[in-house]
Design a protein around this motif. Structure first.
Motif, PDB file in Angstrom:
ATOM      1  N   ASN A  85     -54.248  18.301   5.277  1.00 19.09           N
ATOM      2  CA  ASN A  85     -54.573  19.212   4.181  1.00 19.09           C
ATOM      3  C   ASN A  85     -54.660  18.451   2.861  1.00 19.09           C
ATOM      4  O   ASN A  85     -54.116  17.351   2.712  1.00 19.09           O
ATOM      5  CB  ASN A  85     -53.502  20.300   4.058  1.00 19.09           C
ATOM      6  N   THR A  86     -55.335  19.069   1.899  1.00 15.09           N
ATOM      7  CA  THR A  86     -55.358  18.537   0.537  1.00 15.09           C
ATOM      8  C   THR A  86     -53.925  18.419   0.018  1.00 15.09           C
ATOM      9  O   THR A  86     -53.108  19.322   0.206  1.00 15.09           O
ATOM     10  CB  THR A  86     -56.170  19.471  -0.383  1.00 15.09           C
ATOM     11  N   THR A  87     -53.613  17.306  -0.617  1.00 15.54           N
ATOM     12  CA  THR A  87     -52.267  17.075  -1.148  1.00 15.54           C
ATOM     13  C   THR A  87     -51.952  18.046  -2.286  1.00 15.54           C
ATOM     14  O   THR A  87     -52.806  18.336  -3.131  1.00 15.54           O
ATOM     15  CB  THR A  87     -52.142  15.621  -1.647  1.00 15.54           C
ATOM     16  N   LEU A  88     -50.712  18.540  -2.287  1.00 16.87           N
ATOM     17  CA  LEU A  88     -50.233  19.453  -3.324  1.00 16.87           C
ATOM     18  C   LEU A  88     -49.064  18.811  -4.061  1.00 16.87           C
ATOM     19  O   LEU A  88     -48.223  18.143  -3.457  1.00 16.87           O
ATOM     20  CB  LEU A  88     -49.761  20.784  -2.719  1.00 16.87           C
ATOM     21  N   ALA A  89     -49.012  19.014  -5.373  1.00 13.56           N
ATOM     22  CA  ALA A  89     -47.884  18.539  -6.179  1.00 13.56           C
ATOM     23  C   ALA A  89     -47.407  19.682  -7.062  1.00 13.56           C
ATOM     24  O   ALA A  89     -48.199  20.291  -7.784  1.00 13.56           O
ATOM     25  CB  ALA A  89     -48.308  17.358  -7.049  1.00 13.56           C
ATOM     26  N   THR A 102     -42.702  17.477  -7.173  1.00 15.64           N
ATOM     27  CA  THR A 102     -42.392  17.642  -5.753  1.00 15.64           C
ATOM     28  C   THR A 102     -43.725  17.604  -5.013  1.00 15.64           C
ATOM     29  O   THR A 102     -44.639  18.373  -5.346  1.00 15.64           O
ATOM     30  CB  THR A 102     -41.689  18.987  -5.478  1.00 15.64           C
ATOM     31  N   PHE A 103     -43.848  16.697  -4.027  1.00 12.90           N
ATOM     32  CA  PHE A 103     -45.130  16.508  -3.334  1.00 12.90           C
ATOM     33  C   PHE A 103     -45.126  17.093  -1.921  1.00 12.90           C
ATOM     34  O   PHE A 103     -44.109  17.044  -1.224  1.00 12.90           O
ATOM     35  CB  PHE A 103     -45.456  15.008  -3.232  1.00 12.90           C
ATOM     36  N   TYR A 104     -46.280  17.640  -1.529  1.00 12.48           N
ATOM     37  CA  TYR A 104     -46.527  18.051  -0.146  1.00 12.48           C
ATOM     38  C   TYR A 104     -47.651  17.151   0.362  1.00 12.48           C
ATOM     39  O   TYR A 104     -48.828  17.412   0.148  1.00 12.48           O
ATOM     40  CB  TYR A 104     -46.878  19.548  -0.090  1.00 12.48           C
ATOM     41  N   ARG A 105     -47.234  16.042   1.025  1.00  9.00           N
ATOM     42  CA  ARG A 105     -48.184  14.962   1.351  1.00  9.00           C
ATOM     43  C   ARG A 105     -47.631  14.133   2.509  1.00  9.00           C
ATOM     44  O   ARG A 105     -47.331  12.976   2.364  1.00  9.00           O
ATOM     45  CB  ARG A 105     -48.356  14.088   0.095  1.00  9.00           C
ATOM     46  N   ASN A 106     -47.531  14.730   3.691  1.00  3.24           N
ATOM     47  CA  ASN A 106     -46.921  14.000   4.806  1.00  3.24           C
ATOM     48  C   ASN A 106     -47.636  14.295   6.126  1.00  3.24           C
ATOM     49  O   ASN A 106     -47.063  14.928   6.999  1.00  3.24           O
ATOM     50  CB  ASN A 106     -45.434  14.350   4.910  1.00  3.24           C
ATOM     51  N   PRO A 107     -48.873  13.824   6.354  1.00  2.00           N
ATOM     52  CA  PRO A 107     -49.674  13.096   5.362  1.00  2.00           C
ATOM     53  C   PRO A 107     -50.473  14.056   4.500  1.00  2.00           C
ATOM     54  O   PRO A 107     -50.535  15.259   4.770  1.00  2.00           O
ATOM     55  CB  PRO A 107     -50.604  12.262   6.237  1.00  2.00           C
ATOM     56  N   ARG A 166     -44.100   6.838  -8.355  1.00  2.00           N
ATOM     57  CA  ARG A 166     -43.669   8.156  -7.898  1.00  2.00           C
ATOM     58  C   ARG A 166     -42.750   7.943  -6.688  1.00  2.00           C
ATOM     59  O   ARG A 166     -43.206   7.921  -5.541  1.00  2.00           O
ATOM     60  CB  ARG A 166     -44.874   9.023  -7.502  1.00  2.00           C
ATOM     61  N   PRO A 167     -41.449   7.758  -6.922  1.00  3.31           N
ATOM     62  CA  PRO A 167     -40.502   7.401  -5.847  1.00  3.31           C
ATOM     63  C   PRO A 167     -40.585   8.259  -4.581  1.00  3.31           C
ATOM     64  O   PRO A 167     -40.506   7.702  -3.477  1.00  3.31           O
ATOM     65  CB  PRO A 167     -39.132   7.536  -6.533  1.00  3.31           C
TER      66      PRO A 167
END
Length: 322
Positions: A85-89, A102-107, A166-167
């Motif tokens: 999916n497209t990455t969300l922050a 807060t990231f939603y990126r896995n992957p 971005r840790p």
């Protein structure tokens, strides 16, 4: 021809937008992603830009493509994938308007960019090639990014780099530093914060930290200092250019707006970057400070990028911080 061709993440920033009747935070869907932010800053100022990256085959991805097109950015290099999916922050703002993520990126779709996705002709048509460290957090986008940078270098493009720290997006600090330093080895222009300078060089001193980077072969080091402006190091010397006083609403994208202001002006120069005179360079950084400052007066990143007229007005009528 394009003034700037940028490669990297294009994502959705969910930005705080007040509170519901129940007292819960409301989030507004805003387009973001540092390389896309930089490009939008360039095109809003009147420059020409092209984007290379990948989004999800979802409503967010198609929304982002439309946003780029609405900002006169070439999207021939934007690819879609069903594998992620497209990455969300989600952006969290403190009382001063400073943000955390807060990231939603896995992957996330942006990390799925593959070498065969790259249109090398786009890079060939650009004067400046810009990238950031976040496309180097995961494969296959890391190898793809390095291939694109090497092609740009071979074709004598000016390389601009944002070692965006971005840790949460890195496996650990050791891996992050190794990959972020790798990007530095290709760069002609680097824009980074004080925290990023200390993380990469181990130096808290602007003078010594910037010299460490300059000695690696980087031609222009720009350390953004928020409300205090920008410190620079270049062959012509070092200096500090103060920021403009503005009513800060949201700092998201301010550094990208600043860099867009720098690249917009450098793309117009027809001689080597290292030959820039001090007066001309400081004028460019002052312009970039105004661009970055104006971005903080609105919510979001891409929607907040100022026009050339707005920047010119602030340059004439603005008041600088001490």
């Amino acid at each position: 021809m394009y003034d700037v061709v940028a490669l990297g993440e294009l994502l959705i920033d969910f930005t705080p937008a007040g509170f519901s009747d129940n007292g819960n935070t409301l989030f507004e869907m805003n387009p973001g992603g540092a390389p896309a932010n930089v490009l939008t800053a360039v095109t809003k100022l009147g420059g020409k830009g092209a984007f290379i990256g990948k989004v999800g085959d979802d409503q967010f991805g198609y929304f982002l493509k439309k946003v780029l097109e609405n900002n006169q950015i070439n999207t021939d290099g934007l690819k879609f994938t069903t594998k992620a999916n497209t990455t969300l922050a989600f952006v969290h703002l403190d009382d001063k308007g400073d943000r955390s993520f807060t990231f939603y990126r896995n992957p996330g779709a942006d990390t799925m960019l593959e070498e065969e996705d790259i249109d090398l002709d786009l890079i060939e048509k650009g004067k400046i090639f810009h990238f950031g460290s976040l496309s180097m957090t995961d494969e296959p986008s890391k190898s793809t990014t390095l291939k694109a940078i090497e092609y740009a270098k071979q074709n004598k493009k000016i390389i601009s780099y944002d070692p965006n720290w971005r840790p949460p997006l890195w496996e650990n600090e050791t891996v992050a530093k190794k990959e972020m330093v790798l990007g530095l080895q290709y760069a002609d222009i680097v824009k980074l914060s004080e925290d990023e300078l200390q993380f990469l060089t181990g130096e808290s001193s602007l003078e010594y930290g910037s010299k460490t980077l300059f000695d690696m072969g980087i031609k222009l080091v720009l350390v953004t200092l928020g409300a205090k402006g920008c410190y620079y190091r270049h062959t012509s010397g070092t200096g500090h250019i103060p920021a403009y006083r503005v009513n800060v609403v949201d700092t998201t994208g301010a550094g990208d707006a600043f860099l867009g202001g720098v690249l917009y002006n450098i793309s117009k120069i027809d001689y080597p970057l290292e030959k820039l005179k001090t007066q001309e360079l400081e004028k460019i950084i002052d312009f970039a400070n105004a661009t970055g400052g104006l971005c903080t007066t609105k919510r979001g990143a891409i929607p907040a990028m100022p026009t050339l007229e707005e920047v010119k007005y602030l340059l004439v009528h603005g008041v600088k911080s001490l």
